[in-house]
Design a protein around this motif. Sequence first.
Motif, PDB file in Angstrom:
ATOM      1  N   ARG A 238       5.241  -0.361  -5.158  1.00 52.06           N
ATOM      2  CA  ARG A 238       4.953  -0.255  -3.592  1.00 52.06           C
ATOM      3  C   ARG A 238       5.249  -1.436  -2.743  1.00 52.06           C
ATOM      4  O   ARG A 238       5.776  -1.602  -1.728  1.00 52.06           O
ATOM      5  N   VAL A 241       8.890  -1.764  -1.967  1.00 54.78           N
ATOM      6  CA  VAL A 241       9.213  -1.025  -0.801  1.00 54.78           C
ATOM      7  C   VAL A 241       8.895  -1.522   0.367  1.00 54.78           C
ATOM      8  O   VAL A 241       9.572  -1.554   1.516  1.00 54.78           O
ATOM      9  N   GLU A 304       4.756   4.753  -1.567  1.00 52.49           N
ATOM     10  CA  GLU A 304       5.124   3.714  -0.547  1.00 52.49           C
ATOM     11  C   GLU A 304       6.106   4.227   0.380  1.00 52.49           C
ATOM     12  O   GLU A 304       5.838   4.212   1.722  1.00 52.49           O
ATOM     13  N   THR A 305       7.041   4.895   0.045  1.00 54.30           N
ATOM     14  CA  THR A 305       8.061   5.211   0.740  1.00 54.30           C
ATOM     15  C   THR A 305       7.699   6.662   1.526  1.00 54.30           C
ATOM     16  O   THR A 305       7.909   6.838   2.919  1.00 54.30           O
TER      17      THR A 305
END
Length: 320
Positions: A238, A241, A304-305
Amino acid sequence: MEHNSSSDVSIVIPTHSEKRWASLTRTITSAQTQTHPAAEIVVVVDHNPEMANRVKLTFSGVTVLENAYARGASGNRNTGAFHTRTPFIAFLDDDTVASPEWLAYQLTPFADQSVVGTGGGIIPAWAGPRPAWMPDELLWAVGVSYTGMPTTTAPIRNVWSANMIVRRDAFLAVGGFRTGFGKLGDQNRPEDTELCLRMSAAAGGRWMYVPHATIDHEVPADRSTFGFLIRRCYAEGRGKVQMAGLMPKDQELGAEKDYLRRTLPRAVGRNLTRAMTGRGAAHALQAMAVVAAVLAAAWGGGVETLAGIFESAPATTDNV
């Protein structure tokens, strides 16, 4: 080993909890007994006035400050760094012990004016036995040097803030660590990597890794579990990113890609070969740990993306 002056570097040690009092004491003592004396040792306490007072009463010759920013390691370090006046600023975490020649060795590369920062080797100080399933390639998860890093003094993309020295003017030019981005609670975002990238880009300089400038980094028992490894890798996925979103579009995470494409596959292959040739079941477990770590990091990166996509999506309203 000698350096030019005893007044060219200050040491900043962030701390936050009296639970780490014993380890903080060891850190300060190691900073005070360097063969290359620091001009100033600054301990910065993160929103804990009682502890700040205790440090002041206990340690003579040490500057004690309280975090001037929001809670978190980045603001804590910036508070200490911005207070200093020396050309170089060194950082140690409060659960580390620096070897006596740490400063002397790690300051040497700054003779090259293109060097904006340095980092050194970090040795694990396990609270208990090292887990048999933990391969050297995953030691970064407990905050220590790992297989794949240089074994002699060499350029490197980034170092870790537990063992870091920066050129003061380059550090100030980018505003120091990005506050609100670093470690806080269960968040483990790579604020040190992000700082290194910004400093290199802004100054056109480079970082050097000095493996023999060592510190010992405590690894408590609760960080020696498989569950911790998975949580740490998930958080790293996470965090990377998030960091990528702060970087210029033309700046890629090349070091991470090389680690994934070369270092980790080699670790899996080596350990599987050893396991199949009868050299111990621990090697099979190490291969499995690498695969699990990659999957956890990918999971975190994917989460996270997706979160970023949803946050950036324009709001819609029904037509009336």
